[in-house]
Design an enzyme around this catalytic site. Structure first.
Site, PDB file in Angstrom:
ATOM      1  N   CYS A 139      52.822 -13.406 -21.383  1.00 31.12           N
ATOM      2  CA  CYS A 139      52.910 -13.161 -22.820  1.00 31.12           C
ATOM      3  C   CYS A 139      51.495 -12.825 -23.307  1.00 31.12           C
ATOM      4  CB  CYS A 139      53.457 -14.418 -23.501  1.00 31.12           C
ATOM      5  SG  CYS A 139      53.700 -14.227 -25.261  1.00 31.12           S
ATOM      6  N   CYS A 153      55.761 -19.221 -38.317  1.00 32.81           N
ATOM      7  CA  CYS A 153      54.901 -18.961 -37.150  1.00 32.81           C
ATOM      8  C   CYS A 153      53.517 -19.555 -37.354  1.00 32.81           C
ATOM      9  CB  CYS A 153      54.792 -17.451 -36.914  1.00 32.81           C
ATOM     10  SG  CYS A 153      53.739 -17.018 -35.531  1.00 32.81           S
ATOM     11  N   GLY A 222      49.402 -11.813 -32.746  1.00 34.67           N
ATOM     12  CA  GLY A 222      49.183 -10.514 -33.370  1.00 34.67           C
ATOM     13  C   GLY A 222      50.412  -9.635 -33.428  1.00 34.67           C
ATOM     14  N   GLU A 223      50.279  -8.553 -34.164  1.00 39.33           N
ATOM     15  CA  GLU A 223      51.352  -7.575 -34.291  1.00 39.33           C
ATOM     16  C   GLU A 223      50.917  -6.317 -33.522  1.00 39.33           C
ATOM     17  OE1 GLU A 223      54.546  -7.061 -35.357  1.00 39.33           O
ATOM     18  OE2 GLU A 223      54.111  -5.040 -34.649  1.00 39.33           O
ATOM     19  N   SER A 254      57.110  -6.408 -28.713  1.00 35.09           N
ATOM     20  CA  SER A 254      57.830  -7.048 -29.813  1.00 35.09           C
ATOM     21  C   SER A 254      57.148  -6.739 -31.135  1.00 35.09           C
ATOM     22  CB  SER A 254      57.874  -8.563 -29.597  1.00 35.09           C
ATOM     23  OG  SER A 254      58.598  -9.180 -30.638  1.00 35.09           O
ATOM     24  N   SER A 276      61.641  -8.742 -34.070  1.00 35.43           N
ATOM     25  CA  SER A 276      61.749 -10.092 -34.636  1.00 35.43           C
ATOM     26  C   SER A 276      62.551  -9.997 -35.925  1.00 35.43           C
ATOM     27  CB  SER A 276      60.349 -10.653 -34.906  1.00 35.43           C
ATOM     28  OG  SER A 276      59.686 -10.856 -33.690  1.00 35.43           O
ATOM     29  N   LEU A 277      63.856 -10.109 -35.804  1.00 38.17           N
ATOM     30  CA  LEU A 277      64.743  -9.901 -36.956  1.00 38.17           C
ATOM     31  C   LEU A 277      64.810 -11.167 -37.831  1.00 38.17           C
ATOM     32  CD1 LEU A 277      66.542  -7.643 -38.089  1.00 38.17           C
ATOM     33  CD2 LEU A 277      68.470  -8.785 -36.970  1.00 38.17           C
ATOM     34  N   HIS A 278      65.315 -12.236 -37.251  1.00 40.39           N
ATOM     35  CA  HIS A 278      65.265 -13.581 -37.848  1.00 40.39           C
ATOM     36  C   HIS A 278      66.085 -13.815 -39.109  1.00 40.39           C
ATOM     37  CE1 HIS A 278      62.325 -14.303 -34.850  1.00 40.39           C
ATOM     38  NE2 HIS A 278      61.307 -13.765 -35.473  1.00 40.39           N
ATOM     39  N   ASN A 355      60.348 -23.587 -32.807  1.00 40.96           N
ATOM     40  CA  ASN A 355      59.360 -24.497 -32.228  1.00 40.96           C
ATOM     41  C   ASN A 355      58.486 -25.062 -33.329  1.00 40.96           C
ATOM     42  OD1 ASN A 355      59.938 -24.180 -29.352  1.00 40.96           O
ATOM     43  ND2 ASN A 355      59.261 -22.072 -29.646  1.00 40.96           N
TER      44      ASN A 355
HETATM   45  N1  SAH Z   1      54.178  -9.812 -34.215  1.00 46.45           N
HETATM   46  C1  SAH Z   1      55.143  -9.553 -33.150  1.00 46.45           C
HETATM   47  C2  SAH Z   1      54.731 -10.180 -31.846  1.00 46.45           C
HETATM   48  C3  SAH Z   1      54.758 -11.705 -31.833  1.00 46.45           C
HETATM   49  S1  SAH Z   1      56.119 -12.181 -30.867  1.00 46.45           S
HETATM   50  C4  SAH Z   1      56.526 -10.018 -33.597  1.00 46.45           C
HETATM   51  O1  SAH Z   1      56.603 -10.661 -34.635  1.00 46.45           O
HETATM   52  O2  SAH Z   1      57.496  -9.685 -32.949  1.00 46.45           O
HETATM   53  C5  SAH Z   1      56.273 -13.857 -31.190  1.00 46.45           C
HETATM   54  C6  SAH Z   1      57.728 -14.216 -31.356  1.00 46.45           C
HETATM   55  O3  SAH Z   1      57.859 -15.629 -31.572  1.00 46.45           O
HETATM   56  C7  SAH Z   1      58.322 -13.531 -32.550  1.00 46.45           C
HETATM   57  O4  SAH Z   1      59.655 -13.201 -32.338  1.00 46.45           O
HETATM   58  C8  SAH Z   1      58.213 -14.644 -33.570  1.00 46.45           C
HETATM   59  O5  SAH Z   1      59.046 -14.413 -34.657  1.00 46.45           O
HETATM   60  C9  SAH Z   1      58.596 -15.843 -32.761  1.00 46.45           C
HETATM   61  N2  SAH Z   1      58.162 -17.089 -33.372  1.00 46.45           N
HETATM   62  C10 SAH Z   1      57.121 -17.278 -34.184  1.00 46.45           C
HETATM   63  N3  SAH Z   1      57.024 -18.567 -34.559  1.00 46.45           N
HETATM   64  C11 SAH Z   1      58.018 -19.220 -33.962  1.00 46.45           C
HETATM   65  C12 SAH Z   1      58.420 -20.581 -33.927  1.00 46.45           C
HETATM   66  N4  SAH Z   1      57.741 -21.508 -34.599  1.00 46.45           N
HETATM   67  N5  SAH Z   1      59.490 -20.907 -33.192  1.00 46.45           N
HETATM   68  C13 SAH Z   1      60.148 -19.968 -32.490  1.00 46.45           C
HETATM   69  N6  SAH Z   1      59.812 -18.657 -32.464  1.00 46.45           N
HETATM   70  C14 SAH Z   1      58.755 -18.285 -33.198  1.00 46.45           C
END
Ligand code: SAH
Length: 425
Positions: A139, A153, A222-223, A254, A276-278, A355
């Site tokens: 990762c 996050c 990061g993004e 991602s 990262s839809l969420h 998490n």
């Molecule tokens: N910026 C990019 C790359 C980071 S990926 C993105 O957002 O996709 C990190 C992944 O972990 C993302 O899907 C993010 O949403 C997820 N994530 C962040 N915090 C989290 C947490 N506390 N528990 C579970 N997943 C989390």
């Protein structure tokens, strides 16, 4: 990236102030030498030519050096045994083979490893290796900190310090190979380079089988699409057949939804896409993934539908973090299915149990809720595995990455907040 013309990095997100709109360029090396890691082969050749070699020699040397750097993983010019003995100090005077510095290495009880790394100009970032029975996934981080401020996050609570350079990004993969002892040993046979070749002591053969590190995900800090050029250049080196030679099918990028960069990511990098839809409603996604206020759900899903290379054989992964009472209802699951079908997306859904981290404003959904959510999506014909959290004990799990220095200052902030609260009543 030091050109202010690089678009997305400097785009502010409505409602959120970008802490550092224009990333700071990397501080140049004090010794005047140039780090070769992260440079494409033609640029290495150009540098050799500038340093005095004729065009033909520069090209040959660049090819040799590139192979040693990325295929064999050597960290000194002295180890480049098919390069003339007199040439090696000449190279060492002018160039270096950089690696991010390892500040700390941790191993979780589940075998997950996390490294705290430091750039040459003193910024800390993290990388995580997740071993599984049939694969090993690295990762990789793309930035020090992040501008996105996703509310669930931990990394999102850091400021963006700067973009990582191509060398610092590919350097993570190289460090992982160093740590896992996975550089191929053996002769340079097959390269067919004409030079006074020395006998290579460690005969053996290069084999891609049995490796621990098989996959890469751009899911660290990061993004990646806000550091597009550097991420692209680094991944080109990772995919280069003469370099680290990892297939694009084993690499996933991602994004939280930087819509304007998604088509270019497909065209110029061509790796697997994860999003990262969420959340499936504007209100909730605006709250938890604030970039949604800039690029909304419809736009994002359309960009996914248009993503070059996506097909039923190469599905787009939709990451969905399970937040108790926020995004985990049956209706949310049904709406997720509806949206994925409306846009005819070749999709799989990754359900990520949230998490926790100190001070996080959310809780993880109950296991029963996660199970029910997964069932609804799965029964609609969409694969919806629940991801097992890895490396939680060392804060290596999704969303837990945040460097120690930052953590301390955050702890201080929390203490101050608590004191203020106490003072108020
Ligand atoms: N910026 C990019 C790359 C980071 S990926 C993105 O957002 O996709 C990190 C992944 O972990 C993302 O899907 C993010 O949403 C997820 N994530 C962040 N915090 C989290 C947490 N506390 N528990 C579970 N997943 C989390």
């Amino acid at each position: 990236m030091n050109a202010p013309t690089s678009l997305p990095v400097s785009m502010p997100i409505p409602g959120h102030v970008d802490p550092v709109p224009v990333p700071r360029p990397v501080t140049p090396r004090e010794d005047g030498r140039t780090d070769l890691i992260g440079l494409p082969r033609p640029q290495i050749a150009a540098l050799f030519q500038e340093a005095g070699l004729d065009a033909k020699a520069a090209k040959l040397r660049a090819k040799q050096v590139f192979h040693w750097l990325y295929h064999r993983g050597v960290t000194t010019f002295e180890a480049m045994t098919d390069i003339a003995k007199t040439m090696r100090p000449w190279l060492a005077e002018r160039f270096v083979i950089g690696r991010p510095q390892v500040v700390e290495a941790q191993v979780s009880t589940d075998g997950t490893r996390k490294w705290l790394l430091r750039t040459a100009d003193g910024h800390d970032f993290e990388m995580v290796f997740i071993p599984d029975a049939d694969r090993g996934t690295l990762c990789v981080s793309s930035q020090v900190g992040c501008t996105l401020n996703c509310r669930f996050c931990h990394t999102g609570t850091m400021k963006l310090v700067r973009n990582l350079t191509p060398g610092e990004i590919v350097g993570q993969v190289m460090l992982a190979r160093d740590a896992l002892g996975e550089w191929p040993k053996g002769s340079m046979a097959g390269l067919d380079l004409t030079d006074e070749v020395e006998e290579d002591a460690d005969e053996g053969s290069y084999t891609a089988d049995g490796r621990l590190l098989t996959n890469i995900v751009m899911m660290g800090m990061g993004e990646p699409l806000y550091n597009f050029d550097n991420v692209r250049d680094a991944l080109k080196l990772v995919m280069d057949g003469d370099g680290l030679a990892l297939s694009k099918r084993r690499i996933t990028l991602s994004t939280a939804g930087v819509v304007p960069m998604m088509a270019r990511a497909g065209e110029e990098i061509g790796v697997n896409l994860a999003v990262s839809l969420h959340a499936v409603t504007k209100d909730v996604r605006d709250e938890i993934v604030p970039i949604n206020r800039k690029f909304g759900l419809e736009e994002l899903l359309q960009a996914c539908a248009d993503y070059p290379g996506a097909s039923n054989a190469r599905r787009i992964t939709f990451e969905y973090v399970m937040l108790k009472d926020r995004n985990d209802s049956d209706d949310d699951a049904r709406e997720l299915v509806r949206l994925l079908k409306q846009y005819k997306l070749p999709a799989k859904v990754n359900l990520i149990p949230f998490n926790p981290w100190p001070g996080a404003p959310y809780e993880c959904s109950t296991p029963e809720r996660v199970k029910r959510f997964a069932e609804i999506v799965f029964e609609a014909g969409i694969s919806a595995p629940v991801r097992t959290p890895r490396g939680r004990d060392i804060d290596a799990a999704c969303g837990q990455l945040k460097t120690a220095a930052e953590r301390r200052s955050r702890a201080e902030l929390d203490r101050l907040a608590a004191e203020k609260q106490a003072a108020l009543g």
